[in-house]
Design a protein around this motif. Structure first.
Motif, mmCIF file in Angstrom:
data_model
loop_
_atom_site.group_PDB
_atom_site.id
_atom_site.type_symbol
_atom_site.label_atom_id
_atom_site.label_comp_id
_atom_site.label_asym_id
_atom_site.label_seq_id
_atom_site.Cartn_x
_atom_site.Cartn_y
_atom_site.Cartn_z
ATOM 1 N N ASP A 1 -7.053 -0.503 -5.823
ATOM 2 C CA ASP A 1 -7.345 -1.910 -5.516
ATOM 3 C C ASP A 1 -6.609 -2.360 -4.259
ATOM 4 O O ASP A 1 -7.167 -3.072 -3.419
ATOM 5 N N GLU A 2 -5.345 -1.941 -4.122
ATOM 6 C CA GLU A 2 -4.561 -2.310 -2.939
ATOM 7 C C GLU A 2 -5.119 -1.639 -1.687
ATOM 8 O O GLU A 2 -5.306 -2.289 -0.656
ATOM 9 N N CYS B 1 -7.161 4.377 4.092
ATOM 10 C CA CYS B 1 -7.027 3.492 2.924
ATOM 11 C C CYS B 1 -8.331 3.433 2.128
ATOM 12 O O CYS B 1 -8.313 3.466 0.892
ATOM 13 N N GLN B 2 -9.448 3.356 2.826
ATOM 14 C CA GLN B 2 -10.741 3.298 2.133
ATOM 15 C C GLN B 2 -11.010 4.588 1.361
ATOM 16 O O GLN B 2 -11.477 4.563 0.225
ATOM 17 N N LYS C 1 -8.142 -3.148 0.045
ATOM 18 C CA LYS C 1 -7.947 -4.373 0.833
ATOM 19 C C LYS C 1 -7.805 -4.090 2.325
ATOM 20 O O LYS C 1 -7.893 -5.005 3.136
ATOM 21 N N HIS C 2 -7.535 -2.834 2.688
ATOM 22 C CA HIS C 2 -7.272 -2.478 4.083
ATOM 23 C C HIS C 2 -8.457 -1.717 4.668
ATOM 24 O O HIS C 2 -9.062 -0.890 4.003
ATOM 25 N N GLU C 3 -8.768 -2.003 5.928
ATOM 26 C CA GLU C 3 -9.963 -1.437 6.562
ATOM 27 C C GLU C 3 -9.774 -0.033 7.114
ATOM 28 O O GLU C 3 -10.751 0.615 7.474
ATOM 29 N N CYS D 1 0.847 -1.198 0.000
ATOM 30 C CA CYS D 1 0.000 0.000 0.000
ATOM 31 C C CYS D 1 0.882 1.248 0.000
ATOM 32 O O CYS D 1 0.657 2.176 -0.785
#
Length: 106
Positions: free
Chosen positions: A77-78, A87-88, A81-83, A36
Protein backbone atom coordinates in the motif's frame (compact mmCIF):
# COMPACT_ATOMS: atom_id res chain seq x y z
CA UNK A 1 -1.57 -24.06 -1.54
CA UNK A 2 1.81 -25.62 -0.89
CA UNK A 3 4.72 -24.29 1.12
CA UNK A 4 6.76 -24.20 -2.12
CA UNK A 5 4.43 -21.64 -3.73
CA UNK A 6 4.42 -19.46 -0.63
CA UNK A 7 8.18 -19.74 -0.14
CA UNK A 8 8.69 -18.63 -3.75
CA UNK A 9 6.33 -15.65 -3.30
CA UNK A 10 8.13 -14.65 -0.08
CA UNK A 11 11.57 -14.86 -1.69
CA UNK A 12 10.43 -12.81 -4.68
CA UNK A 13 8.92 -10.24 -2.33
CA UNK A 14 12.07 -10.10 -0.22
CA UNK A 15 14.12 -9.44 -3.35
CA UNK A 16 11.70 -6.75 -4.61
CA UNK A 17 11.68 -5.01 -1.21
CA UNK A 18 15.47 -5.07 -0.98
CA UNK A 19 15.70 -3.57 -4.46
CA UNK A 20 13.06 -0.92 -3.67
CA UNK A 21 14.80 -0.09 -0.39
CA UNK A 22 18.11 0.43 -2.16
CA UNK A 23 16.55 2.44 -5.00
CA UNK A 24 14.57 4.65 -2.58
CA UNK A 25 17.81 5.59 -0.86
CA UNK A 26 19.01 6.99 -4.21
CA UNK A 27 15.94 9.21 -4.74
CA UNK A 28 16.38 12.99 -4.47
CA UNK A 29 13.88 13.39 -1.61
CA UNK A 30 14.86 10.52 0.67
CA UNK A 31 12.85 12.02 3.55
CA UNK A 32 9.67 11.67 1.48
CA UNK A 33 10.54 7.98 1.00
CA UNK A 34 11.17 7.27 4.71
CA UNK A 35 8.03 5.21 5.34
CA UNK A 36 8.54 3.27 2.10
CA UNK A 37 12.14 2.53 3.09
CA UNK A 38 11.10 1.49 6.60
CA UNK A 39 8.38 -0.86 5.35
CA UNK A 40 10.65 -2.28 2.63
CA UNK A 41 13.09 -3.35 5.36
CA UNK A 42 10.39 -4.82 7.60
CA UNK A 43 8.76 -6.62 4.68
CA UNK A 44 12.02 -8.08 3.38
CA UNK A 45 12.86 -9.30 6.89
CA UNK A 46 9.49 -10.95 7.58
CA UNK A 47 9.40 -12.51 4.11
CA UNK A 48 12.83 -14.04 4.68
CA UNK A 49 11.77 -15.25 8.11
CA UNK A 50 8.49 -16.70 6.78
CA UNK A 51 10.33 -18.56 4.00
CA UNK A 52 12.73 -20.04 6.55
CA UNK A 53 9.88 -21.04 8.87
CA UNK A 54 8.15 -22.88 6.04
CA UNK A 55 11.41 -24.51 4.94
CA UNK A 56 11.89 -25.79 8.50
CA UNK A 57 8.24 -26.87 8.66
CA UNK A 58 7.84 -24.74 11.80
CA UNK A 59 4.71 -25.35 13.82
CA UNK A 60 4.31 -21.55 13.79
CA UNK A 61 4.51 -21.22 9.99
CA UNK A 62 0.83 -20.34 9.54
CA UNK A 63 0.95 -17.65 12.23
CA UNK A 64 4.16 -16.24 10.74
CA UNK A 65 2.55 -16.23 7.28
CA UNK A 66 -0.40 -14.34 8.73
CA UNK A 67 1.90 -11.62 10.10
CA UNK A 68 3.81 -11.65 6.81
CA UNK A 69 0.57 -11.06 4.90
CA UNK A 70 -0.20 -7.97 7.01
CA UNK A 71 3.30 -6.52 6.59
CA UNK A 72 3.28 -7.23 2.83
CA UNK A 73 -0.10 -5.52 2.48
CA UNK A 74 1.13 -2.44 4.36
CA UNK A 75 4.34 -2.29 2.33
CA UNK A 76 2.47 -2.73 -0.93
CA UNK A 77 0.00 0.00 0.00
CA UNK A 78 2.84 2.40 0.85
CA UNK A 79 4.86 1.59 -2.29
CA UNK A 80 1.75 2.09 -4.44
CA UNK A 81 1.65 5.75 -3.31
CA UNK A 82 4.93 6.46 -5.14
CA UNK A 83 5.26 6.76 -8.92
CA UNK A 84 8.78 5.33 -9.18
CA UNK A 85 8.96 2.15 -11.24
CA UNK A 86 10.72 0.28 -8.43
CA UNK A 87 7.94 1.24 -6.00
CA UNK A 88 5.16 0.25 -8.40
CA UNK A 89 6.80 -3.12 -9.08
CA UNK A 90 7.38 -3.67 -5.37
CA UNK A 91 3.74 -2.82 -4.60
CA UNK A 92 2.53 -5.40 -7.12
CA UNK A 93 4.81 -8.13 -5.75
CA UNK A 94 3.99 -7.26 -2.11
CA UNK A 95 0.25 -7.44 -2.76
CA UNK A 96 0.68 -10.81 -4.50
CA UNK A 97 2.74 -12.13 -1.57
CA UNK A 98 0.15 -10.82 0.90
CA UNK A 99 -2.55 -12.82 -0.90
CA UNK A 100 -0.45 -15.99 -1.06
CA UNK A 101 0.55 -15.73 2.62
CA UNK A 102 -3.05 -15.08 3.64
CA UNK A 103 -4.11 -18.22 1.77
CA UNK A 104 -1.34 -20.17 3.52
CA UNK A 105 -2.39 -18.84 6.91
CA UNK A 106 -6.02 -19.85 6.35
Amino acid sequence: MTYDECIQACLECMEACNHCYSACLQEQDVAMMAECIRLDRECADICGFAAQAMQRNSRFAKEICNVCAHVCQACGDECAKHEHDHCQRCAEICHHCANVCQDMAS
